[in-house]
Design a protein around this motif. Structure first.
Motif, PDB file in Angstrom:
ATOM      1  N   GLU A 275      -7.833   6.151   0.930  1.00  0.00           N
ATOM      2  CA  GLU A 275      -6.643   6.987   0.955  1.00  0.00           C
ATOM      3  C   GLU A 275      -5.390   6.151   1.200  1.00  0.00           C
ATOM      4  O   GLU A 275      -5.441   5.130   1.883  1.00  0.00           O
ATOM      5  CB  GLU A 275      -6.728   8.022   2.080  1.00  0.00           C
ATOM      6  N   ILE A 276      -4.290   6.618   0.645  1.00  0.00           N
ATOM      7  CA  ILE A 276      -2.973   6.107   1.006  1.00  0.00           C
ATOM      8  C   ILE A 276      -2.321   7.157   1.896  1.00  0.00           C
ATOM      9  O   ILE A 276      -2.146   8.306   1.491  1.00  0.00           O
ATOM     10  CB  ILE A 276      -2.101   5.828  -0.225  1.00  0.00           C
ATOM     11  N   ILE A 277      -1.954   6.762   3.097  1.00  0.00           N
ATOM     12  CA  ILE A 277      -1.328   7.665   4.062  1.00  0.00           C
ATOM     13  C   ILE A 277       0.134   7.253   4.202  1.00  0.00           C
ATOM     14  O   ILE A 277       0.446   6.070   4.404  1.00  0.00           O
ATOM     15  CB  ILE A 277      -2.021   7.582   5.437  1.00  0.00           C
ATOM     16  N   HIS A 278       1.058   8.222   4.098  1.00  0.00           N
ATOM     17  CA  HIS A 278       2.489   7.944   4.230  1.00  0.00           C
ATOM     18  C   HIS A 278       3.008   8.493   5.552  1.00  0.00           C
ATOM     19  O   HIS A 278       2.663   9.610   5.949  1.00  0.00           O
ATOM     20  CB  HIS A 278       3.275   8.558   3.070  1.00  0.00           C
ATOM     21  N   ASN A 279       3.848   7.689   6.197  1.00  0.00           N
ATOM     22  CA  ASN A 279       4.474   8.152   7.437  1.00  0.00           C
ATOM     23  C   ASN A 279       5.750   8.928   7.135  1.00  0.00           C
ATOM     24  O   ASN A 279       6.076   9.185   5.971  1.00  0.00           O
ATOM     25  CB  ASN A 279       4.741   6.975   8.386  1.00  0.00           C
TER      26      ASN A 279
ATOM     27  N   PHE B 136       0.798  -1.217   0.000  1.00  0.00           N
ATOM     28  CA  PHE B 136       0.000   0.000   0.000  1.00  0.00           C
ATOM     29  C   PHE B 136       0.836   1.274   0.000  1.00  0.00           C
ATOM     30  O   PHE B 136       0.550   2.221   0.721  1.00  0.00           O
ATOM     31  CB  PHE B 136      -0.986   0.005   1.176  1.00  0.00           C
ATOM     32  N   ASN B 137       1.843   1.275  -0.846  1.00  0.00           N
ATOM     33  CA  ASN B 137       2.581   2.518  -1.064  1.00  0.00           C
ATOM     34  C   ASN B 137       1.852   3.408  -2.068  1.00  0.00           C
ATOM     35  O   ASN B 137       2.172   4.582  -2.201  1.00  0.00           O
ATOM     36  CB  ASN B 137       3.992   2.212  -1.552  1.00  0.00           C
ATOM     37  N   SER B 138       0.909   2.814  -2.782  1.00  0.00           N
ATOM     38  CA  SER B 138       0.055   3.575  -3.692  1.00  0.00           C
ATOM     39  C   SER B 138      -1.229   2.794  -3.873  1.00  0.00           C
ATOM     40  O   SER B 138      -1.299   1.601  -3.549  1.00  0.00           O
ATOM     41  CB  SER B 138       0.742   3.799  -5.042  1.00  0.00           C
ATOM     42  N   ILE B 139      -2.261   3.467  -4.383  1.00  0.00           N
ATOM     43  CA  ILE B 139      -3.521   2.775  -4.664  1.00  0.00           C
ATOM     44  C   ILE B 139      -3.336   1.931  -5.914  1.00  0.00           C
ATOM     45  O   ILE B 139      -2.931   2.425  -6.958  1.00  0.00           O
ATOM     46  CB  ILE B 139      -4.675   3.777  -4.837  1.00  0.00           C
TER      47      ILE B 139
END
Length: 821
Positions: free
Chosen positions: A54-58, A36-39
């Motif tokens: 949504e894709i959420i990045h830390n 899940f680094n991208s949709i």
């Protein structure tokens, strides 16, 4: 689904174990993975009503999937397209978190396709479901009965994971083995079923159902999900560095001016590695997050490149205690192994080399000792050829120029006996040019075998050894073939390999190898090879994606050195520069890959005053360069040239307005070294269009005798710039002859044949005499004559007059060579 309210949701954890390095799968057991680094709509059917997927990045740019919804009848969901029913047994792992109270499934494992939002959920819709209890807790609801509950009646079995709000991440595993389901939460057994005929086929994250009333929904988050066919298939995923082959990395300024610079990268037009990169990205890797492409200065020695790789690893923060993967194609594999043999294995988990010449490659010999071209694809040839041609000093042999610009080529020479003279192999100890670095690297592995896997291309006859003879006098003058000149006809001995690197060389001294029936470049992009690479790193081979690379093998280069702007267009003049080929305005460089010989125009446009050199090169099996001199001396001046291919060379004709500039520039350059060189005015008369053609031809031929004397002066003074200036005037003189004689055929074919015979005999005499010569400039004159001789063969066979005159020009040059021995 009223009966599930109050049940506890457990199943909404999808697989994502938080290590500093992420989890992955080993070998062929991988069925599916998503980090899940991208949709990813390649693997998922996505229902996103109000942009709530949504894709959420830390802070480390690692992604997670989040589903949320306002109070509504529906929540977004994703359905995995892959059918788990294809697996006899399966193991699902995911990392999941639910936040906030509400209702709505987090994860559904089902044996049927569910129609989106058509109704509420029923028991027949799932085999397992993670369901919230309305207070922030959740349960796993199961249709299969647990093995310990003898009173369980098919249908509704619930087991709470948490009765109250639990916003922590959990790793959940659903395993199916021989008809029995087991569920683990954070590696603790949570549920084991009795034998069940129900078989999961589909995975849903979120809820494809609707509720009767508007409902608050919790937030569901997935860090990763992995599916495999073997329980032990989940292993650690490591960051990866891809190291491409020789010529794949470019720094145009460094290539063109011979400077050193660390800013090298793989340009867009080098697309050989797009398949591999895309396939790795399909497995959840992200460029510059956990997938890195090491662009490097392939001109350097392998040992220096190992240092550069160490610097790169430090700069990318890849040397912090985590392990990394290295995968190298061709020369890149040698850089990878050299790195671990020099700096140790502490931070390297595995190295995969693709067709890397661990025992050297025969193709390096004609490059290192004969300054031949390198590579099969145009950009490989262009990278080295531009470096050698543009940085060759006046009076420097092409071999010396190559060795000074690209000393790393020596590290690719074979370390086995590969030269055959009179039927006997020459011992390596007797060679002047030896690959001592690679030989030493193979003798002391320093533990590298424990992390190495070598891919070997097979099934193609590959150059293994070379029949050679003693070099000629010209070769000696030009620094060529000091260890033996290849025989003229069929000099190669062949063995199994990938068409470039032998099978035995690609295997090297390493114990873990893999044979693949692919060519040298095929190892880097073809499907079977990509699948095997993914499998080697524990990635999903089904996500291999092939992008057909550019395999054109020739190119035309037009380069402007000096003031002015460059404009290169097709014959119509409507399609130019970047719309016609590859154009680099800062470097004033135009490249046309796959040049087919069509007419093109090149214009030098005044943008400042001064002399210029226009380099035009056609590079195919051999290189053919012309350097046209000009002078921008008037505002808005435009010098135009028409370029047309002829076999392996080019005709370059100045337009009518440019012709005088072209002729004057050459004459002026020679005047710097010999002010009164044209005291008889022959050059002026030869270009005077008011004089009869026969008289102009007379002056052209008289001028050749004058230029013979200028060659003598240049050689006596040992001045290569002087000699190149004479060459330039000689070329313009031949140009004038070509203009006058083109299309004429008064001479007979027999006369031309006599000229050819006489020229060949004279050439043999020169070759014999050159054995006693010791002046490089004399060799340069003979080389100039030889190229002109080769170009004559590309003329129309019916242009007898033109061919006869150019043969006469070659004859003059051969006599000039004899004059200076």
């Amino acid at each position: 689904m009223v009966f599930l309210r109050g049940a506890v949701t457990v199943l909404c954890f999808v697989i994502f174990i938080f290590y500093s390095s992420l989890p992955t799968y080993a070998s062929s057991s991988v069925f599916f993975r998503d980090d899940f680094n991208s949709i990813n709509d390649f693997d998922w059917i996505i229902s996103d009503m109000q942009n709530e997927v949504e894709i959420i990045h830390n802070s480390s740019n690692e992604g997670l999937l989040r589903l949320s919804s306002p109070i509504d009848h529906e929540i977004p969901f994703l359905q995995l397209k892959k059918d788990l029913g294809l697996l006899d047994n399966f193991y699902i792992e995911f990392r999941y978190r639910m936040t906030g109270p509400g209702f709505g499934s987090g994860l559904i494992l089902s044996d049927k396709q569910l129609e989106p939002y058509s109704r509420e959920m029923s028991w027949d819709d799932f085999i397992f479901v993670i369901w919230p209890n309305g207070t922030g807790g959740y349960s796993i609801v199961s249709r299969p009965c647990p093995s310990a509950e003898v009173t369980c009646v098919h249908d509704e079995y619930r087991q709470q994971v948490s009765p109250t709000q639990d916003s922590q991440w959990h790793v959940i595993k659903f395993n199916y083995l021989e008809g029995v389901y087991t569920v683990y939460i954070d590696n603790v057994l949570f549920f084991e079923s009795s034998h069940s005929d129900l078989k999961v086929k589909y995975i849903y994250f979120g809820s494809p159902h609707r509720t009767i009333t508007n409902t608050a929904w919790p937030i569901h988050e997935l860090d990763y999900i992995h599916v495999s066919s073997e329980e032990d298939s989940i292993v650690q995923k490591f960051k990866m560095v891809l190291i491409p082959g020789l010529g794949s990395s470019w720094n145009l300024d460094a290539i063109m001016d011979g400077s050193t610079d660390s800013d090298w990268e793989v340009p867009e037009f080098v697309d050989l590695y797009d398949s591999l990169i895309k396939s790795i990205e399909n497995n959840g890797y992200v460029r510059d997050k956990d997938l890195y492409i090491f662009g490097y200065d392939w001109r350097k020695s392998i040992d220096n490149l190992a240092d550069d790789l160490q610097d790169y690893i430090d700069a990318m923060n890849l040397n912090t205690g985590e392990k990394i993967y290295l995968v190298g194609h061709s020369m890149g594999g040698l850089v990878a192994r050299s790195y671990v043999q020099k700096y140790g294995l502490d931070n390297v988990e595995k190295i995969v080399t693709l067709g890397s010449p661990h025992q050297g490659v025969l193709d390096a010999y004609p490059v290192w000792e004969g300054a031949a071209l390198w590579g099969d694809v145009w950009w490989e040839k262009a990278a080295l050829e531009l470096a050698v041609h543009l940085n060759r000093k006046p009076g420097e042999s092409r071999v010396k120029a190559l060795r000074s610009q690209a000393p790393g080529i020596k590290d690719l020479l074979p370390v086995y006996e590969f030269l055959v003279s009179n039927g006997l192999k020459k011992p390596l100890s007797q060679l002047s040019q030896k690959n001592e670095y690679l030989a030493e690297l193979n003798n002391i592995l320093n533990g590298a075998d424990s992390v190495m896997k070598t891919f070997m291309g097979i099934g193609i006859q590959t150059r293994s050894a070379l029949n050679v003879t003693q070099r000629t006098g010209l070769d000696k003058l030009l620094d060529r073939w000091e260890d033996g000149k290849p025989l003229a006809n069929n000099p190669f001995i062949f063995a199994d390999g990938d068409g470039t690197v032998l099978k035995t060389s690609a295997a090297g001294p390493f114990s873990s190898t893999l044979e693949i029936n692919k060519s040298h470049i095929g190892l880097a992009y073809e499907e079977n090879s990509i699948e095997s690479i993914l499998e080697e790193f524990g990635l999903d081979r089904s996500k291999a994606e092939v992008v057909e690379p550019d395999k054109r093998d020739n190119f035309l280069a037009v380069i402007l050195r000096s003031p002015g702007r460059l404009l290169v267009c097709d014959e119509s003049g409507e399609t130019c520069n970047e719309n016609f080929g590859l154009y680099f305005p800062t470097q004033k460089l135009f490249l046309l890959p796959g040049y087919g010989g069509q007419k093109i125009s090149a214009k030098v446009i005044e943008d400042g005053f001064g002399k210029y050199d226009l380099h035009v090169g056609l590079v195919y099996e051999e290189e053919d360069w012309s350097v046209l001199k000009g002078n921008l001396e008037a505002s808005n001046q435009i010098d135009g040239y028409i370029i047309e291919g002829r076999n392996d060379s080019t005709d370059i004709i100045p337009d009518e307005d440019t012709e005088n500039h072209y002729l004057n520039a050459a004459a002026s350059e020679l005047g710097l070294f010999s002010p009164s060189w044209d005291r008889g005015g022959y050059f002026t008369k030869a270009r005077d269009k008011n004089i009869a053609k026969n008289l102009r031809l007379k002056y052209i031929r008289l001028l050749r005798t004058v230029l013979r004397q200028e060659y003598k002066k240049a050689v006596k003074k040992n001045n290569p710039d002087y000699l190149l200036a004479v060459n330039a005037v000689w070329n313009t003189n031949d140009y004038l002859a070509r203009v006058l004689l083109k299309g004429q055929g008064k001479n007979k074919e027999s006369s031309v044949a006599a000229y050819i015979k006489r020229t060949k005999n004279l050439s043999q005499l020169v070759n014999t005499r050159l054995a006693k010569g010791n002046n490089l400039l004399t060799g340069m004159i003979y080389e100039f004559a030889s190229k002109k001789m080769a170009n004559i063969s590309s003329l129309d066979t019916k242009e007898f007059d033109l061919r006869a005159d150019l043969l006469m020009s070659v004859e003059y040059l051969l006599y000039t060579t004899l004059d200076n021995i």
